[in-house]
Write an enzyme that holds these catalytic residues in place. Structure first.
Site, PDB file in Angstrom:
ATOM      1  N   GLU A  29      -4.382 -16.861   8.757  1.00 60.42           N
ATOM      2  CA  GLU A  29      -4.936 -15.531   8.457  1.00 60.42           C
ATOM      3  C   GLU A  29      -3.899 -14.479   8.829  1.00 60.42           C
ATOM      4  OE1 GLU A  29      -8.652 -14.251  10.287  1.00 60.42           O
ATOM      5  OE2 GLU A  29      -8.645 -12.422   9.050  1.00 60.42           O
ATOM      6  N   GLU A  54      -0.733 -11.058  13.492  1.00 60.01           N
ATOM      7  CA  GLU A  54      -1.282  -9.697  13.608  1.00 60.01           C
ATOM      8  C   GLU A  54      -0.241  -8.823  14.306  1.00 60.01           C
ATOM      9  OE1 GLU A  54      -4.446  -7.861  12.782  1.00 60.01           O
ATOM     10  OE2 GLU A  54      -3.051  -6.454  13.687  1.00 60.01           O
ATOM     11  N   ASP A 104      -4.157  -3.204   4.996  1.00 59.53           N
ATOM     12  CA  ASP A 104      -4.075  -1.730   5.018  1.00 59.53           C
ATOM     13  C   ASP A 104      -3.646  -1.223   3.647  1.00 59.53           C
ATOM     14  OD1 ASP A 104      -4.811  -1.545   7.687  1.00 59.53           O
ATOM     15  OD2 ASP A 104      -2.750  -1.713   8.410  1.00 59.53           O
ATOM     16  N   LYS A 108      -0.668   6.523  -0.031  1.00 60.36           N
ATOM     17  CA  LYS A 108       0.352   7.408  -0.609  1.00 60.36           C
ATOM     18  C   LYS A 108       1.414   6.605  -1.338  1.00 60.36           C
ATOM     19  CE  LYS A 108       0.013  11.119   2.724  1.00 60.36           C
ATOM     20  NZ  LYS A 108       0.483  11.567   4.005  1.00 60.36           N
ATOM     21  N   ASP A 140     -11.413  -3.668  -0.518  1.00 59.10           N
ATOM     22  CA  ASP A 140     -12.508  -2.820  -1.023  1.00 59.10           C
ATOM     23  C   ASP A 140     -11.938  -1.610  -1.762  1.00 59.10           C
ATOM     24  OD1 ASP A 140     -11.417  -1.743   1.292  1.00 59.10           O
ATOM     25  OD2 ASP A 140     -13.293  -0.850   1.963  1.00 59.10           O
TER      26      ASP A 140
HETATM   27  C1  SAM Z   1      -7.898  -2.810   7.632  1.00 57.79           C
HETATM   28  S1  SAM Z   1      -7.587  -3.894   8.945  1.00 57.79           S
HETATM   29  C2  SAM Z   1      -8.569  -5.315   8.559  1.00 57.79           C
HETATM   30  C3  SAM Z   1      -8.822  -6.175   9.754  1.00 57.79           C
HETATM   31  C4  SAM Z   1      -9.615  -7.466   9.497  1.00 57.79           C
HETATM   32  N1  SAM Z   1      -8.903  -8.345   8.587  1.00 57.79           N
HETATM   33  C5  SAM Z   1     -10.994  -7.169   8.980  1.00 57.79           C
HETATM   34  O1  SAM Z   1     -11.232  -7.415   7.784  1.00 57.79           O
HETATM   35  O2  SAM Z   1     -11.837  -6.666   9.779  1.00 57.79           O
HETATM   36  C6  SAM Z   1      -5.917  -4.458   8.641  1.00 57.79           C
HETATM   37  C7  SAM Z   1      -5.352  -5.297   9.793  1.00 57.79           C
HETATM   38  O3  SAM Z   1      -4.080  -5.813   9.400  1.00 57.79           O
HETATM   39  C8  SAM Z   1      -3.146  -5.639  10.467  1.00 57.79           C
HETATM   40  N2  SAM Z   1      -1.830  -5.548   9.798  1.00 57.79           N
HETATM   41  C9  SAM Z   1      -1.331  -4.502   9.107  1.00 57.79           C
HETATM   42  N3  SAM Z   1      -0.137  -4.807   8.564  1.00 57.79           N
HETATM   43  C10 SAM Z   1       0.124  -6.089   8.940  1.00 57.79           C
HETATM   44  C11 SAM Z   1       1.202  -6.977   8.701  1.00 57.79           C
HETATM   45  N4  SAM Z   1       2.265  -6.590   7.973  1.00 57.79           N
HETATM   46  N5  SAM Z   1       1.150  -8.220   9.223  1.00 57.79           N
HETATM   47  C12 SAM Z   1       0.094  -8.603   9.999  1.00 57.79           C
HETATM   48  N6  SAM Z   1      -0.961  -7.790  10.260  1.00 57.79           N
HETATM   49  C13 SAM Z   1      -0.955  -6.558   9.736  1.00 57.79           C
HETATM   50  C14 SAM Z   1      -3.602  -4.373  11.159  1.00 57.79           C
HETATM   51  O4  SAM Z   1      -3.159  -4.292  12.503  1.00 57.79           O
HETATM   52  C15 SAM Z   1      -5.133  -4.524  11.072  1.00 57.79           C
HETATM   53  O5  SAM Z   1      -5.642  -5.287  12.148  1.00 57.79           O
END
Ligand code: SAM
Length: 327
Positions: A29, A54, A104, A108, A140
């Site tokens: 994951e 993460e 994420d 932009k 989403d």
């Molecule tokens: C919008 S959150 C979604 C968290 C979780 N998957 C959920 O659905 O509740 C995006 C997550 O991805 C992590 N993240 C962002 N860019 C990442 C990357 N390049 N590699 C690993 N994790 C990343 C962020 O720290 C955050 O915890």
């Protein structure tokens, strides 16, 4: 206590024998957030080993606590971006499933390069999947879904398992924290499942550590003279950015250390390089300091070279005499 893992402390590539008590298919994951889905994977599939990557330290702490409280041995969270894991940690054709939940969105346009789902990452995901393995992606954000559809459906080695670009629901799906909030706020998910087919794939090899970098030089200047002339330098070559930020001398031992930042493919290392006497007669060696945990990467080799060039530029009779460095 489980051992805390990050991309600088684990083997490149990962040695699964050190991470898991038994060898089983690997589920990954990326961006696990609260880690509930990660734990769900580990509990639902005891006959698989689960890796989570993460970037958030807070999420890492949560995941480590949950793994420990539940005494799970088939799941390991690792502090790393997904991109770094794909380039340095995971060998080609070794992962059974990738799960990416709500990456994420980086709305932009100027930030689109930071999106996890992009051409380069999807090619790496396809390379690291076993044939028959799957990528599960949830978002989403409609615009992100359109973009992901465009990239995934144009990847010859991946086959959409649905007749539609994505589906709006997956029966029995474990909902993540982000997902529940999104649904409460009136948004819905777009779910993709793509399968790795038999089309040959370009497999970028895992980036490995190199041998320790060493540079030997001769200079009439002692290390205090060098530090007196110190100026910050920044250089860029072959995609490696090097900043030499500060230097400190220890006159009693005629040594010096330099604080350096090395930025290269997906990773940044903030580390120390040392300058110390070697074989008398104003001869010196530059090498990686033993302080901290830095890895001898290609960028680190270039940083040792950049420092050697700068030090020898300070005096007409100074010169590099030998080096064990990658070009
Ligand atoms: C919008 S959150 C979604 C968290 C979780 N998957 C959920 O659905 O509740 C995006 C997550 O991805 C992590 N993240 C962002 N860019 C990442 C990357 N390049 N590699 C690993 N994790 C990343 C962020 O720290 C955050 O915890």
């Amino acid at each position: 206590m489980i051992q805390k893992l990050n991309y600088l402390t684990v083997d490149w590539s990962l040695d699964y024998n050190k991470l898991f008590p038994s060898q089983q298919p690997i589920l990954v994951e990326i961006g696990f957030g609260t880690a509930d889905y990660l734990i769900h994977l580990a509990e639902t599939y005891p006959d698989h080993n689960v890796l989570g990557f993460e970037i958030s330290s807070q999420s890492m702490d949560k995941a480590e606590r949950k793994v420990e409280n539940k005494n799970l041995t088939n799941v390991r969270p690792i502090h790393s971006t997904g991109e770094t894991a794909l380039a340095y940690l995971l060998e080609p054709e070794t992962v059974a499933e990738f799960h990416i939940n709500y990456p994420d969105p980086w709305f932009k346009k100027k930030h689109h390069g930071r999106r996890l789902i992009k051409r380069e990452t999807v090619d790496m995901l396809a390379s690291r999947l076993v044939i028959g393995g799957q990528i599960m992606l949830a978002t989403d954000i409609r615009e992100y879904a359109d973009m992901a559809h465009d990239i995934l459906s144009n990847t010859p080695s991946l086959t959409n398992t649905f007749d539609t670009p994505w589906v709006d629901d997956l029966e029995g799906r474990f909902r993540t924290k982000y997902e529940m909030k999104s649904y409460r706020e009136g948004r819905t998910g777009h779910f993709f499942i793509y399968q790795r087919n038999k089309t040959p794939v370009n497999h970028p090899p895992v980036i490995k550590e190199l041998e320790m970098p060493h540079l030997f030089l001769h200079s009439p200047l002692n290390t205090s003279d060098v530090i007196e002339r110190f100026e910050q330098t920044r250089t860029e070559s072959n995609g490696v950015h090097i900043a030499i930020l500060q230097g400190y001398a220890n006159p009693s031992r005629n040594t010096a250390v330099f604080e350096v930042v090395v930025e290269e493919h997906t990773i940044d290392q903030h580390c120390l390089l040392s300058l110390s006497p070697h074989n008398g007669d104003n001869n010196y060696i530059i090498q990686m300091s033993t302080v901290g945990y830095s890895r001898p990467t290609y960028g680190m080799h270039r940083a040792v070279h950049a420092l050697g060039e700068w030090i020898t530029s300070l005096h007409n009779n100074a010169k590099i005499t030998a080096m064990k460095l990658r070009d």
